[in-house]
Design a protein around this motif. Structure first.
Motif, PDB file in Angstrom:
ATOM      1  N   ASN A   1       5.656 -50.513   2.542  1.00  0.00           N
ATOM      2  CA  ASN A   1       5.741 -49.587   1.411  1.00  0.00           C
ATOM      3  C   ASN A   1       6.395 -48.257   1.749  1.00  0.00           C
ATOM      4  N   TRP A   2       6.746 -48.019   3.006  1.00  0.00           N
ATOM      5  CA  TRP A   2       7.307 -46.729   3.385  1.00  0.00           C
ATOM      6  C   TRP A   2       8.546 -46.384   2.563  1.00  0.00           C
ATOM      7  N   SER A   3       9.439 -47.322   2.367  1.00  0.00           N
ATOM      8  CA  SER A   3      10.678 -47.015   1.636  1.00  0.00           C
ATOM      9  C   SER A   3      10.370 -46.597   0.196  1.00  0.00           C
ATOM     10  N   ILE A   4       9.320 -47.149  -0.386  1.00  0.00           N
ATOM     11  CA  ILE A   4       8.927 -46.768  -1.748  1.00  0.00           C
ATOM     12  C   ILE A   4       8.365 -45.345  -1.753  1.00  0.00           C
ATOM     13  N   TYR A   5       7.523 -45.034  -0.780  1.00  0.00           N
ATOM     14  CA  TYR A   5       6.999 -43.667  -0.655  1.00  0.00           C
ATOM     15  C   TYR A   5       8.151 -42.672  -0.530  1.00  0.00           C
ATOM     16  N   GLU A   6       9.074 -42.967   0.370  1.00  0.00           N
ATOM     17  CA  GLU A   6      10.186 -42.058   0.629  1.00  0.00           C
ATOM     18  C   GLU A   6      11.045 -41.858  -0.620  1.00  0.00           C
ATOM     19  N   LEU A   7      11.349 -42.938  -1.308  1.00  0.00           N
ATOM     20  CA  LEU A   7      12.157 -42.859  -2.516  1.00  0.00           C
ATOM     21  C   LEU A   7      11.444 -42.052  -3.604  1.00  0.00           C
ATOM     22  N   ALA A   8      10.147 -42.305  -3.791  1.00  0.00           N
ATOM     23  CA  ALA A   8       9.380 -41.565  -4.811  1.00  0.00           C
ATOM     24  C   ALA A   8       9.322 -40.081  -4.474  1.00  0.00           C
ATOM     25  N   PHE A   9       9.103 -39.776  -3.213  1.00  0.00           N
ATOM     26  CA  PHE A   9       9.029 -38.391  -2.748  1.00  0.00           C
ATOM     27  C   PHE A   9      10.338 -37.673  -3.055  1.00  0.00           C
ATOM     28  N   LYS A  10      11.447 -38.302  -2.735  1.00  0.00           N
ATOM     29  CA  LYS A  10      12.757 -37.692  -2.979  1.00  0.00           C
ATOM     30  C   LYS A  10      13.072 -37.619  -4.469  1.00  0.00           C
ATOM     31  N   HIS A  11      12.717 -38.650  -5.221  1.00  0.00           N
ATOM     32  CA  HIS A  11      12.968 -38.675  -6.665  1.00  0.00           C
ATOM     33  C   HIS A  11      12.179 -37.574  -7.376  1.00  0.00           C
ATOM     34  N   LEU A  12      10.956 -37.330  -6.929  1.00  0.00           N
ATOM     35  CA  LEU A  12      10.136 -36.276  -7.532  1.00  0.00           C
ATOM     36  C   LEU A  12      10.606 -34.874  -7.136  1.00  0.00           C
ATOM     37  N   GLY A  13      11.427 -34.807  -6.118  1.00  0.00           N
ATOM     38  CA  GLY A  13      11.951 -33.516  -5.688  1.00  0.00           C
ATOM     39  C   GLY A  13      10.901 -32.622  -5.051  1.00  0.00           C
ATOM     40  N   VAL A  14       9.985 -33.227  -4.303  1.00  0.00           N
ATOM     41  CA  VAL A  14       8.935 -32.448  -3.644  1.00  0.00           C
ATOM     42  C   VAL A  14       9.588 -31.483  -2.660  1.00  0.00           C
ATOM     43  N   ARG A  15       9.169 -30.235  -2.751  1.00  0.00           N
ATOM     44  CA  ARG A  15       9.765 -29.184  -1.918  1.00  0.00           C
ATOM     45  C   ARG A  15       8.742 -28.603  -0.953  1.00  0.00           C
ATOM     46  N   SER A  16       9.241 -27.841  -0.047  1.00  0.00           N
ATOM     47  CA  SER A  16       8.415 -27.171   0.945  1.00  0.00           C
ATOM     48  C   SER A  16       7.289 -26.386   0.281  1.00  0.00           C
ATOM     49  N   GLY A  17       6.098 -26.508   0.845  1.00  0.00           N
ATOM     50  CA  GLY A  17       4.946 -25.756   0.363  1.00  0.00           C
ATOM     51  C   GLY A  17       4.199 -26.395  -0.796  1.00  0.00           C
ATOM     52  N   GLU A  18       4.705 -27.495  -1.328  1.00  0.00           N
ATOM     53  CA  GLU A  18       4.018 -28.139  -2.451  1.00  0.00           C
ATOM     54  C   GLU A  18       2.833 -28.967  -1.959  1.00  0.00           C
ATOM     55  N   ARG A  19       1.968 -29.308  -2.907  1.00  0.00           N
ATOM     56  CA  ARG A  19       0.766 -30.086  -2.614  1.00  0.00           C
ATOM     57  C   ARG A  19       0.936 -31.524  -3.082  1.00  0.00           C
ATOM     58  N   ILE A  20       0.396 -32.432  -2.275  1.00  0.00           N
ATOM     59  CA  ILE A  20       0.380 -33.849  -2.620  1.00  0.00           C
ATOM     60  C   ILE A  20      -1.065 -34.302  -2.583  1.00  0.00           C
ATOM     61  N   PHE A  21      -1.498 -34.996  -3.625  1.00  0.00           N
ATOM     62  CA  PHE A  21      -2.829 -35.591  -3.670  1.00  0.00           C
ATOM     63  C   PHE A  21      -2.653 -37.091  -3.862  1.00  0.00           C
ATOM     64  N   GLU A  22      -3.243 -37.863  -2.973  1.00  0.00           N
ATOM     65  CA  GLU A  22      -3.093 -39.315  -3.038  1.00  0.00           C
ATOM     66  C   GLU A  22      -4.459 -39.983  -3.159  1.00  0.00           C
ATOM     67  N   VAL A  23      -4.565 -40.877  -4.109  1.00  0.00           N
ATOM     68  CA  VAL A  23      -5.771 -41.693  -4.276  1.00  0.00           C
ATOM     69  C   VAL A  23      -5.482 -43.043  -3.643  1.00  0.00           C
ATOM     70  N   GLY A  24      -6.286 -43.400  -2.659  1.00  0.00           N
ATOM     71  CA  GLY A  24      -6.100 -44.673  -1.975  1.00  0.00           C
ATOM     72  C   GLY A  24      -5.049 -44.604  -0.889  1.00  0.00           C
ATOM     73  N   PHE A  25      -5.275 -43.745   0.113  1.00  0.00           N
ATOM     74  CA  PHE A  25      -4.262 -43.551   1.164  1.00  0.00           C
ATOM     75  C   PHE A  25      -4.238 -44.656   2.208  1.00  0.00           C
ATOM     76  N   GLY A  26      -5.144 -45.621   2.111  1.00  0.00           N
ATOM     77  CA  GLY A  26      -5.160 -46.695   3.111  1.00  0.00           C
ATOM     78  C   GLY A  26      -5.461 -46.125   4.480  1.00  0.00           C
ATOM     79  N   ASN A  27      -4.699 -46.536   5.478  1.00  0.00           N
ATOM     80  CA  ASN A  27      -4.937 -46.025   6.830  1.00  0.00           C
ATOM     81  C   ASN A  27      -4.194 -44.713   7.092  1.00  0.00           C
ATOM     82  N   ALA A  28      -3.489 -44.212   6.111  1.00  0.00           N
ATOM     83  CA  ALA A  28      -2.782 -42.924   6.151  1.00  0.00           C
ATOM     84  C   ALA A  28      -1.665 -42.869   7.195  1.00  0.00           C
ATOM     85  N   LYS A  29      -1.194 -44.014   7.649  1.00  0.00           N
ATOM     86  CA  LYS A  29      -0.125 -44.005   8.653  1.00  0.00           C
ATOM     87  C   LYS A  29       1.202 -43.492   8.113  1.00  0.00           C
TER      88      LYS A  29
END
Length: 101
Positions: free
Chosen positions: A35-63
């Motif tokens: 799923n890494w490529s999906i995470y990376e694509l979503a992160f870039k598509h959302l335009g997450v910038r320095s200093g922003e907050r991310i909240f994740e429900v169901g992080f699994g092993n968080a690797k």
């Protein structure tokens, strides 16, 4: 080592819902890589910038968290997970997210 391809659908569903034990750890590792490529694509598509907050429900092993927070500086990550086994796995990662059950 667990061969995930040999798991029956009910066992797979159980561990996708709440990973536990050796099967849960193996499944979480597999999902983090697949799923890494999906995470990376979503992160870039959302335009997450320095200093922003991310909240994740169901992080699994968080690797994926260190890789995710490495995409922009100063990301503030918080996550929760239902599985005590996954919270324990996440706490073992060198760069620890704020993880709680």
């Amino acid at each position: 080592m667990v061969d995930l391809s040999k798991l029956d659908p009910a066992t797979m569903a159980q561990h996708l819902g709440k990973p536990e034990g050796e099967i849960g750890r193996a499944l979480a590792d597999s999902m983090a890589e697949r799923n890494w490529s999906i995470y990376e694509l979503a992160f870039k598509h959302l335009g997450v910038r320095s200093g922003e907050r991310i909240f994740e429900v169901g992080f699994g092993n968080a690797k994926v968290v260190p890789r995710l927070t490495g995409l922009a500086s100063g990301i503030i990550y918080t996550g929760i997970d239902y599985s005590e086994a996954m919270v324990a796995e996440a706490k073992g990662i060198q760069q620890k997210p704020d993880c709680s059950r």
